[in-house]
Design a protein around this motif. Sequence first.
Motif, mmCIF file in Angstrom:
data_model
loop_
_atom_site.group_PDB
_atom_site.id
_atom_site.type_symbol
_atom_site.label_atom_id
_atom_site.label_comp_id
_atom_site.label_asym_id
_atom_site.label_seq_id
_atom_site.Cartn_x
_atom_site.Cartn_y
_atom_site.Cartn_z
ATOM 1 N N LEU A 255 19.810 -5.395 13.832
ATOM 2 C CA LEU A 255 19.971 -5.026 12.239
ATOM 3 C C LEU A 255 18.062 -4.571 12.309
ATOM 4 O O LEU A 255 18.026 -3.242 11.504
ATOM 5 N N ALA A 256 17.287 -5.256 12.590
ATOM 6 C CA ALA A 256 15.987 -4.898 12.579
ATOM 7 C C ALA A 256 15.562 -3.590 13.201
ATOM 8 O O ALA A 256 14.853 -2.574 12.780
ATOM 9 N N GLU A 257 16.305 -3.219 14.349
ATOM 10 C CA GLU A 257 15.843 -2.065 14.968
ATOM 11 C C GLU A 257 16.588 -0.840 14.227
ATOM 12 O O GLU A 257 16.194 0.217 14.238
ATOM 13 N N LEU A 258 17.649 -1.075 13.774
ATOM 14 C CA LEU A 258 18.499 0.052 12.905
ATOM 15 C C LEU A 258 17.821 0.145 11.634
ATOM 16 O O LEU A 258 17.648 1.438 11.130
ATOM 17 N N TRP A 259 17.456 -0.826 11.125
ATOM 18 C CA TRP A 259 16.451 -0.651 9.751
ATOM 19 C C TRP A 259 15.041 0.163 10.097
ATOM 20 O O TRP A 259 14.733 1.012 9.257
ATOM 21 N N ARG A 260 14.426 -0.192 11.121
ATOM 22 C CA ARG A 260 13.356 0.828 11.485
ATOM 23 C C ARG A 260 13.816 2.155 11.860
ATOM 24 O O ARG A 260 12.985 2.984 11.490
ATOM 25 N N TYR A 261 14.729 2.203 12.614
ATOM 26 C CA TYR A 261 15.326 3.695 12.836
ATOM 27 C C TYR A 261 15.732 4.570 11.615
ATOM 28 O O TYR A 261 15.511 5.361 11.611
ATOM 29 N N ALA A 262 16.296 3.788 10.611
ATOM 30 C CA ALA A 262 16.746 4.386 9.265
ATOM 31 C C ALA A 262 15.227 4.813 8.647
ATOM 32 O O ALA A 262 15.228 5.983 8.108
ATOM 33 N N GLY A 263 14.467 4.075 8.660
ATOM 34 C CA GLY A 263 13.033 4.582 7.835
ATOM 35 C C GLY A 263 12.516 5.680 8.485
ATOM 36 O O GLY A 263 11.936 6.540 7.790
ATOM 37 N N HIS A 264 12.211 5.815 9.934
ATOM 38 C CA HIS A 264 11.651 6.710 10.527
ATOM 39 C C HIS A 264 12.458 7.953 10.526
ATOM 40 O O HIS A 264 11.890 9.052 10.269
ATOM 41 N N THR A 265 13.741 7.871 10.639
ATOM 42 C CA THR A 265 14.468 9.136 10.410
ATOM 43 C C THR A 265 14.315 9.866 9.073
ATOM 44 O O THR A 265 14.459 10.943 8.825
ATOM 45 N N ARG A 266 14.377 8.947 7.887
ATOM 46 C CA ARG A 266 14.174 9.384 6.725
ATOM 47 C C ARG A 266 12.962 10.068 6.631
ATOM 48 O O ARG A 266 12.527 11.149 5.882
ATOM 49 N N MET A 267 11.518 9.511 6.853
ATOM 50 C CA MET A 267 10.318 9.932 7.030
ATOM 51 C C MET A 267 10.164 11.088 7.513
ATOM 52 O O MET A 267 9.475 12.207 7.231
ATOM 53 N N GLU A 268 10.873 11.340 8.665
ATOM 54 C CA GLU A 268 10.626 12.536 9.621
ATOM 55 C C GLU A 268 11.516 13.930 8.903
ATOM 56 O O GLU A 268 10.935 14.805 8.948
ATOM 57 N N SER A 269 12.571 13.703 8.582
ATOM 58 C CA SER A 269 13.430 14.340 7.878
ATOM 59 C C SER A 269 13.336 14.813 6.641
ATOM 60 O O SER A 269 13.698 15.904 6.026
ATOM 61 N N GLY A 270 12.789 13.805 5.826
ATOM 62 C CA GLY A 270 12.591 13.870 4.218
ATOM 63 C C GLY A 270 13.863 13.724 3.400
ATOM 64 O O GLY A 270 14.014 13.655 2.201
ATOM 65 N N ALA A 271 14.697 13.629 4.255
ATOM 66 C CA ALA A 271 16.502 13.294 3.747
ATOM 67 C C ALA A 271 17.082 12.607 4.599
ATOM 68 O O ALA A 271 17.084 13.015 5.956
#
Length: 464
Positions: free
Chosen positions: A435-451
């Motif tokens: 879950l920690a890796e998925l959580w980090r990936y979700a945050g980076h995905t939103r920060m890069e795409s804006g949505a």
Amino acid sequence: MAASGPAAADGAGTGGDGRGGESRGGGVRAALDGLTTRGRSFLAAGVAAVICAYVLGQGDLLRVGLLLAVLPLVCVVVLYRTRYRVVAGRRLGPQRVPAGAEARVHLRMDNVSRLPTGLLMLQDHVPYVLGPRPRFVLDRVEAGGRREVSYRVRSDLRGRYPLGPLQLRLNDPFGMCELTRSFSAYDTLTVVPRTEPLPPVRLAGDAPGYGDGRQRALAVAGDDDVIPREYRYGDDLRRVHWRSTARYGELMVRREEQPHRARCTVLLDTRAVAYQGGGPDSAFEWAVAGAASVLVHMLERGFEVRLLTDTGGALLGEGSDGFVGATQDSADAAGLLMDTLAVVDHSDGLGLSRAYDVLRLGSEGLLVAFVGDLDEEEAAVAARMRQRSGAAVAFVLDSGAWLSGGAVPGPAEDSVRRLREAGWTALAVAPGASLAELWRYAGHTRMESGAPGGGTTGSSGGWS
């Protein structure tokens, strides 16, 4: 640690004084029922020898038979007439443990009578999932003496497990008779989901909790804009508002600015039809552990949190909206939520419409969802949940893949695609994923795409 109250038991067959609610003996008949295999064998051999001696006219055999028959009966009488009292206590540390962790149970036995005890055997009742039933033998406890023993329990399954009652077995020195006394006191071990520490990622938008992006509920623009309240013990006298004090005739103080705490709703899909298989490594248990991890993480970050299920009910909450953390210490709130998640089970529901009805009436905030298998209709309902949330993150589990241990197949990817098109940050969860890796990936995905998922940006809800 949790400690049970003292319980008392009497060595005599009539039972003790009742403290602790110990079981009562059944008189002489109960004592005779306590004859061990050795005692019954001696009694049977003695009776047979007496009969043979009478038939054969052998006086020596008669004396031997009487000795064999009387010995177990004497042991019964002695054990039944022995008057000593013992008091037992139990300490459990800790009372709440994560799944897979060990807890230690401490038993204390005090002899409060004037006589030393004989051979004692302690046996504590524990559910089979916690391990074998512990047994301890105490050779002798002197008058006023104390003995302490301990054992460990462990479970990989969540739940609330009773420990006790404690049983005390009394034996005579020859092992001819055994009497059992039970204490009524018991404790409860709560096995909560395992939680995983999550990294401090952040989405675009407001800062979480009491951060820089917090909103003010009250603004102090000048003396005339102050909203006073009654003086409370401990208030700073420098905050006394004298104009309001003169107006109301009692001491009034300026009300401090109240920060608006960010909110997070964790949606846990508990539908039985959405998950296959069971056990500590199943998809449903991963979802429960993930919900627990997010709840604890958000409480530590200053959020008010709410645990919502597919049935539409908040499992725990201080008010009608079900959020916790506003007036409680974060550790206390986390403990209450963990106790609730320890016993959460599958529901009989078939859809997520009830949860959607709750979410569409609530205020905007972060929404984190852990969902199982979704058909087209339920995926559409989940997609509409995004409309009332500032940011939305979904972890989609394909229970079929978890059951087989394979990669996430197409159905889960279809649900992820639908949620991303609706503005979710949706991720498919492979078997055994962190879950920690998925959580980090979700945050980076939103920060890069804006949505999430490349969709349009929603309302400015930040999370961390």
